[in-house]
Design a protein around this motif. Structure first.
Motif, PDB file in Angstrom:
ATOM      1  N   ARG A  32      28.643 -15.726  -8.539  1.00 36.66           N
ATOM      2  CA  ARG A  32      27.614 -16.397  -9.336  1.00 36.66           C
ATOM      3  C   ARG A  32      27.971 -16.173 -10.799  1.00 36.66           C
ATOM      4  NH1 ARG A  32      22.812 -17.602  -6.832  1.00 36.66           N
ATOM      5  NH2 ARG A  32      21.553 -16.971  -8.618  1.00 36.66           N
ATOM      6  N   ILE A  33      28.050 -17.278 -11.573  1.00 38.46           N
ATOM      7  CA  ILE A  33      28.440 -17.160 -12.978  1.00 38.46           C
ATOM      8  C   ILE A  33      27.325 -17.668 -13.880  1.00 38.46           C
ATOM      9  CG2 ILE A  33      30.914 -17.243 -12.515  1.00 38.46           C
ATOM     10  CD1 ILE A  33      30.895 -20.196 -13.322  1.00 38.46           C
ATOM     11  N   LEU A  34      27.101 -16.966 -14.986  1.00 39.43           N
ATOM     12  CA  LEU A  34      26.101 -17.361 -15.970  1.00 39.43           C
ATOM     13  C   LEU A  34      26.767 -18.268 -16.989  1.00 39.43           C
ATOM     14  CD1 LEU A  34      23.139 -16.900 -16.832  1.00 39.43           C
ATOM     15  CD2 LEU A  34      23.972 -15.083 -18.322  1.00 39.43           C
ATOM     16  N   LEU A  35      26.225 -19.481 -17.144  1.00 37.60           N
ATOM     17  CA  LEU A  35      26.801 -20.460 -18.066  1.00 37.60           C
ATOM     18  C   LEU A  35      25.748 -20.963 -19.040  1.00 37.60           C
ATOM     19  CD1 LEU A  35      28.763 -22.680 -15.525  1.00 37.60           C
ATOM     20  CD2 LEU A  35      29.728 -20.988 -17.090  1.00 37.60           C
ATOM     21  N   ARG A  36      26.117 -20.976 -20.316  1.00 36.18           N
ATOM     22  CA  ARG A  36      25.232 -21.594 -21.311  1.00 36.18           C
ATOM     23  C   ARG A  36      25.318 -23.107 -21.213  1.00 36.18           C
ATOM     24  NH1 ARG A  36      26.939 -18.124 -26.441  1.00 36.18           N
ATOM     25  NH2 ARG A  36      28.851 -18.322 -25.289  1.00 36.18           N
ATOM     26  N   ARG A  37      26.543 -23.612 -21.060  1.00 36.53           N
ATOM     27  CA  ARG A  37      26.773 -25.053 -20.964  1.00 36.53           C
ATOM     28  C   ARG A  37      27.519 -25.341 -19.672  1.00 36.53           C
ATOM     29  NH1 ARG A  37      28.132 -23.246 -25.687  1.00 36.53           N
ATOM     30  NH2 ARG A  37      30.348 -23.248 -25.252  1.00 36.53           N
TER      31      ARG A  37
END
Length: 87
Positions: A32-37
Protein backbone atom coordinates in the motif's frame (compact mmCIF):
# COMPACT_ATOMS: atom_id res chain seq x y z
CA UNK A 1 2.26 -20.33 0.86
CA UNK A 2 0.20 -18.28 3.32
CA UNK A 3 -0.89 -14.86 2.18
CA UNK A 4 1.18 -12.00 3.49
CA UNK A 5 -0.11 -8.88 5.18
CA UNK A 6 0.42 -5.72 3.15
CA UNK A 7 3.38 -3.43 3.74
CA UNK A 8 2.76 0.33 3.79
CA UNK A 9 5.30 2.55 2.00
CA UNK A 10 5.47 6.31 2.43
CA UNK A 11 7.72 8.04 -0.10
CA UNK A 12 7.15 5.43 -2.80
CA UNK A 13 7.60 7.86 -5.70
CA UNK A 14 11.15 8.76 -4.71
CA UNK A 15 14.21 6.89 -5.97
CA UNK A 16 14.65 4.71 -2.87
CA UNK A 17 10.90 4.32 -2.38
CA UNK A 18 10.40 3.01 -5.94
CA UNK A 19 13.16 0.44 -5.42
CA UNK A 20 11.62 -0.56 -2.09
CA UNK A 21 8.19 -1.11 -3.67
CA UNK A 22 9.74 -3.11 -6.53
CA UNK A 23 11.65 -5.34 -4.11
CA UNK A 24 8.60 -5.93 -1.91
CA UNK A 25 6.49 -6.87 -4.95
CA UNK A 26 9.22 -9.25 -6.17
CA UNK A 27 9.19 -10.88 -2.73
CA UNK A 28 5.43 -11.41 -2.99
CA UNK A 29 4.21 -8.74 -0.58
CA UNK A 30 1.08 -6.73 -1.27
CA UNK A 31 2.05 -3.06 -0.96
CA UNK A 32 0.00 0.00 0.00
CA UNK A 33 1.54 3.32 -1.08
CA UNK A 34 0.64 6.84 0.04
CA UNK A 35 0.35 9.20 -2.93
CA UNK A 36 -0.33 12.92 -3.02
CA UNK A 37 -1.00 12.81 -6.76
CA UNK A 38 -2.28 9.61 -8.31
CA UNK A 39 -2.19 11.00 -11.87
CA UNK A 40 1.56 11.25 -12.18
CA UNK A 41 3.78 9.02 -14.33
CA UNK A 42 5.74 7.50 -11.45
CA UNK A 43 2.54 6.84 -9.50
CA UNK A 44 1.02 5.18 -12.57
CA UNK A 45 4.04 2.90 -13.01
CA UNK A 46 3.91 1.90 -9.34
CA UNK A 47 0.18 1.19 -9.28
CA UNK A 48 0.56 -0.92 -12.43
CA UNK A 49 2.66 -3.40 -10.42
CA UNK A 50 0.73 -6.45 -9.20
CA UNK A 51 -0.39 -6.12 -5.60
CA UNK A 52 0.24 -2.37 -5.28
CA UNK A 53 -2.69 -0.37 -3.91
CA UNK A 54 -2.56 3.44 -3.94
CA UNK A 55 -3.97 5.45 -1.06
CA UNK A 56 -4.39 9.12 -1.90
CA UNK A 57 -3.38 11.47 0.87
CA UNK A 58 -0.53 13.29 2.56
CA UNK A 59 1.97 12.20 5.18
CA UNK A 60 1.02 15.28 7.25
CA UNK A 61 -2.62 14.16 7.44
CA UNK A 62 -3.25 11.63 10.21
CA UNK A 63 -6.43 10.33 8.56
CA UNK A 64 -4.50 9.55 5.34
CA UNK A 65 -1.80 7.70 7.24
CA UNK A 66 -4.36 5.71 9.26
CA UNK A 67 -6.10 4.70 6.02
CA UNK A 68 -2.74 3.69 4.51
CA UNK A 69 -1.86 1.52 7.50
CA UNK A 70 -5.15 -0.42 7.62
CA UNK A 71 -4.38 -4.12 7.50
CA UNK A 72 -0.60 -3.60 7.40
CA UNK A 73 1.76 -5.27 9.83
CA UNK A 74 4.90 -3.56 8.46
CA UNK A 75 5.69 -0.12 7.11
CA UNK A 76 8.57 1.61 5.36
CA UNK A 77 9.15 5.35 5.45
CA UNK A 78 11.22 6.51 2.51
CA UNK A 79 10.24 10.18 2.56
CA UNK A 80 12.87 12.82 3.14
CA UNK A 81 12.09 16.50 3.22
CA UNK A 82 14.46 19.44 3.26
CA UNK A 83 13.18 22.87 4.23
CA UNK A 84 15.05 26.13 4.18
CA UNK A 85 14.48 28.25 7.28
CA UNK A 86 15.74 31.67 6.32
CA UNK A 87 18.79 32.59 4.28
Amino acid sequence: MASRAPVAVIGATGKVGRLTVKELVEQGYPVRILLRRTADTVAASLTAMPGVVPVQGDVNDATSVRLLLQGCTKSRLKALSFHSHGS
